[in-house]
Scaffold this motif. Structure first.
Motif, PDB file in Angstrom:
ATOM      1  N   GLY A 269     -31.792  20.721  65.573  1.00  0.00           N
ATOM      2  CA  GLY A 269     -32.737  20.831  64.463  1.00  0.00           C
ATOM      3  C   GLY A 269     -32.329  21.855  63.434  1.00  0.00           C
ATOM      4  N   GLY A 270     -31.009  22.002  63.214  1.00  0.00           N
ATOM      5  CA  GLY A 270     -30.522  22.954  62.220  1.00  0.00           C
ATOM      6  C   GLY A 270     -30.241  24.339  62.771  1.00  0.00           C
ATOM      7  N   ILE A 271     -30.456  24.549  64.047  1.00  0.00           N
ATOM      8  CA  ILE A 271     -30.216  25.859  64.671  1.00  0.00           C
ATOM      9  C   ILE A 271     -28.999  25.763  65.579  1.00  0.00           C
ATOM     10  N   ASP A 272     -28.011  26.612  65.306  1.00  0.00           N
ATOM     11  CA  ASP A 272     -26.781  26.610  66.108  1.00  0.00           C
ATOM     12  C   ASP A 272     -26.961  27.407  67.391  1.00  0.00           C
ATOM     13  N   GLU A 273     -26.347  26.916  68.427  1.00  0.00           N
ATOM     14  CA  GLU A 273     -26.325  27.621  69.707  1.00  0.00           C
ATOM     15  C   GLU A 273     -24.913  27.542  70.287  1.00  0.00           C
ATOM     16  N   ILE A 274     -24.484  28.630  70.907  1.00  0.00           N
ATOM     17  CA  ILE A 274     -23.158  28.671  71.522  1.00  0.00           C
ATOM     18  C   ILE A 274     -23.306  29.166  72.950  1.00  0.00           C
ATOM     19  N   ARG A 275     -22.680  28.490  73.877  1.00  0.00           N
ATOM     20  CA  ARG A 275     -22.709  28.891  75.275  1.00  0.00           C
ATOM     21  C   ARG A 275     -21.305  28.833  75.859  1.00  0.00           C
ATOM     22  N   ARG A 276     -21.004  29.859  76.646  1.00  0.00           N
ATOM     23  CA  ARG A 276     -19.715  29.935  77.354  1.00  0.00           C
ATOM     24  C   ARG A 276     -20.036  29.999  78.844  1.00  0.00           C
TER      25      ARG A 276
ATOM     26  N   ARG B 115      -5.655  20.457  86.097  1.00  0.00           N
ATOM     27  CA  ARG B 115      -6.457  19.415  85.464  1.00  0.00           C
ATOM     28  C   ARG B 115      -7.961  19.684  85.649  1.00  0.00           C
ATOM     29  N   ARG B 116      -8.243  20.825  86.210  1.00  0.00           N
ATOM     30  CA  ARG B 116      -9.644  21.228  86.399  1.00  0.00           C
ATOM     31  C   ARG B 116      -9.931  22.386  85.448  1.00  0.00           C
ATOM     32  N   PRO B 117     -10.863  22.251  84.515  1.00  0.00           N
ATOM     33  CA  PRO B 117     -11.138  23.328  83.560  1.00  0.00           C
ATOM     34  C   PRO B 117     -11.819  24.518  84.247  1.00  0.00           C
ATOM     35  N   ASP B 118     -11.500  25.747  83.752  1.00  0.00           N
ATOM     36  CA  ASP B 118     -12.113  26.981  84.267  1.00  0.00           C
ATOM     37  C   ASP B 118     -13.385  27.341  83.490  1.00  0.00           C
ATOM     38  N   TRP B 119     -13.391  27.009  82.199  1.00  0.00           N
ATOM     39  CA  TRP B 119     -14.528  27.355  81.348  1.00  0.00           C
ATOM     40  C   TRP B 119     -14.915  26.141  80.501  1.00  0.00           C
ATOM     41  N   ILE B 120     -16.223  26.108  80.196  1.00  0.00           N
ATOM     42  CA  ILE B 120     -16.751  25.094  79.293  1.00  0.00           C
ATOM     43  C   ILE B 120     -17.489  25.801  78.157  1.00  0.00           C
ATOM     44  N   PHE B 121     -17.056  25.527  76.912  1.00  0.00           N
ATOM     45  CA  PHE B 121     -17.702  26.089  75.725  1.00  0.00           C
ATOM     46  C   PHE B 121     -18.534  24.984  75.070  1.00  0.00           C
ATOM     47  N   VAL B 122     -19.818  25.259  74.860  1.00  0.00           N
ATOM     48  CA  VAL B 122     -20.723  24.267  74.281  1.00  0.00           C
ATOM     49  C   VAL B 122     -21.264  24.794  72.956  1.00  0.00           C
ATOM     50  N   PHE B 123     -20.887  24.119  71.862  1.00  0.00           N
ATOM     51  CA  PHE B 123     -21.417  24.430  70.538  1.00  0.00           C
ATOM     52  C   PHE B 123     -22.386  23.299  70.188  1.00  0.00           C
TER      53      PHE B 123
END
Length: 270
Positions: A258-265, A246-254
């Motif tokens: 202001g119209g600019i996409d960012e992705i973080r793992r 029940r504890r996540p190993d990874w967090i993905f943030v999309f």
């Protein structure tokens, strides 16, 4: 100085008396006997032999010796000289013979270089969104949460807004991630309270304390700054679990700022 005295040839004697070693080239022409310089006739020295068996025999003309083929040039005595002189030229080479080169190979050796190209898998700079398991949607506080069969939040999304000074749910924070919660975990929020994130348990997960106060906090501050600047910010946060934990190993943030996409793992650890 301790050396023996030099003995002149005229002083050397044997049992028969003194021996004359000096060469007198002057002969009396009448009786053939030696005489003094300027009297009689002068005969050249240089290796001639006295012939006739006695003093009256006179001198015979010396024969030039045959040169020996020893690799050098022989030069005999010259008439008119006081002595015969011999010298060997080139009898012994002054320069050692050159060592012959090694016999060349009949066939040149062919050297080949093999270039091995290794295929390195390309590292994805952005994570690939995997299909989510069967989920149900829960909406609260203007945000949507997707929960899997094990009642774990696998997705939180919505448009952020600034809503500071919101109270926190201590109970939800304390129980987040149990029984797999780790000692250094916080009860973190998928969507922070300052953005109007709800107090429900589905908005919480067991979050490494260091991760909560550093990497995750950095991105939250970036969203806050963009909102204060009047920019539109939307987020899609996904959690990845291992097995039944029940504890996540990874967090993905999309996010879109202001119209600019960012992705973080980001890993859920220090």
């Amino acid at each position: 100085m301790g050396l023996a005295p030099v003995v002149q040839p005229s002083e050397i004697s044997n049992e028969a008396g003194a021996l004359e070693f000096k060469f007198n080239p002057w002969h009396d022409t009448e009786n053939g006997q030696f005489t003094f310089k300027g009297q009689g006739q002068r005969f050249a020295g240089g290796g001639g032999s006295f012939g006739g068996g006695g003093a009256s025999g006179g001198w015979s003309k010396p024969k030039a010796p045959k040169p020996k083929n020893d690799g050098g040039n022989f030069r005999g005595g010259e008439p008119g000289g006081d002595q015969a002189s011999r010298s060997w030229d080139g009898a012994k080479p002054t320069t050692p013979p050159t060592k012959p080169l090694a016999k060349p190979l009949a066939k040149p050796i062919e050297v080949r270089t093999k270039i091995v190209r290794t295929t390195v898998p390309k590292v994805l700079e952005t994570p690939v969104e995997r299909p989510l398991p069967t989920t149900r949607k829960i909406s609260a506080g203007g945000y949507d949460f997707e929960v899997d069969e094990q009642d774990r939040t696998v997705r939180a999304s919505g448009q952020l807004r600034l809503q500071p000074d919101q109270p926190r749910s201590r109970d939800a924070q304390t129980n987040a991630g149990k029984p797999n919660r780790e000692q250094n975990d916080h009860g973190g929020h998928f969507i922070a309270r300052e953005f109007g994130g709800p107090e429900i348990s589905y908005n919480h997960f067991a979050q490494n304390a260091r991760f909560n106060l550093s990497e995750y906090r950095v991105i939250e501050n970036k969203w806050k700054k963009a909102l204060k600047a009047g920019k539109r910010v939307t987020v899609d946060i996904q959690a990845d679990y291992t097995g039944n934990s029940r504890r996540p190993d990874w967090i993905f943030v999309f996010s879109n700022i202001g119209g600019i996409d960012e992705i973080r793992r980001m890993p859920n650890k220090k």
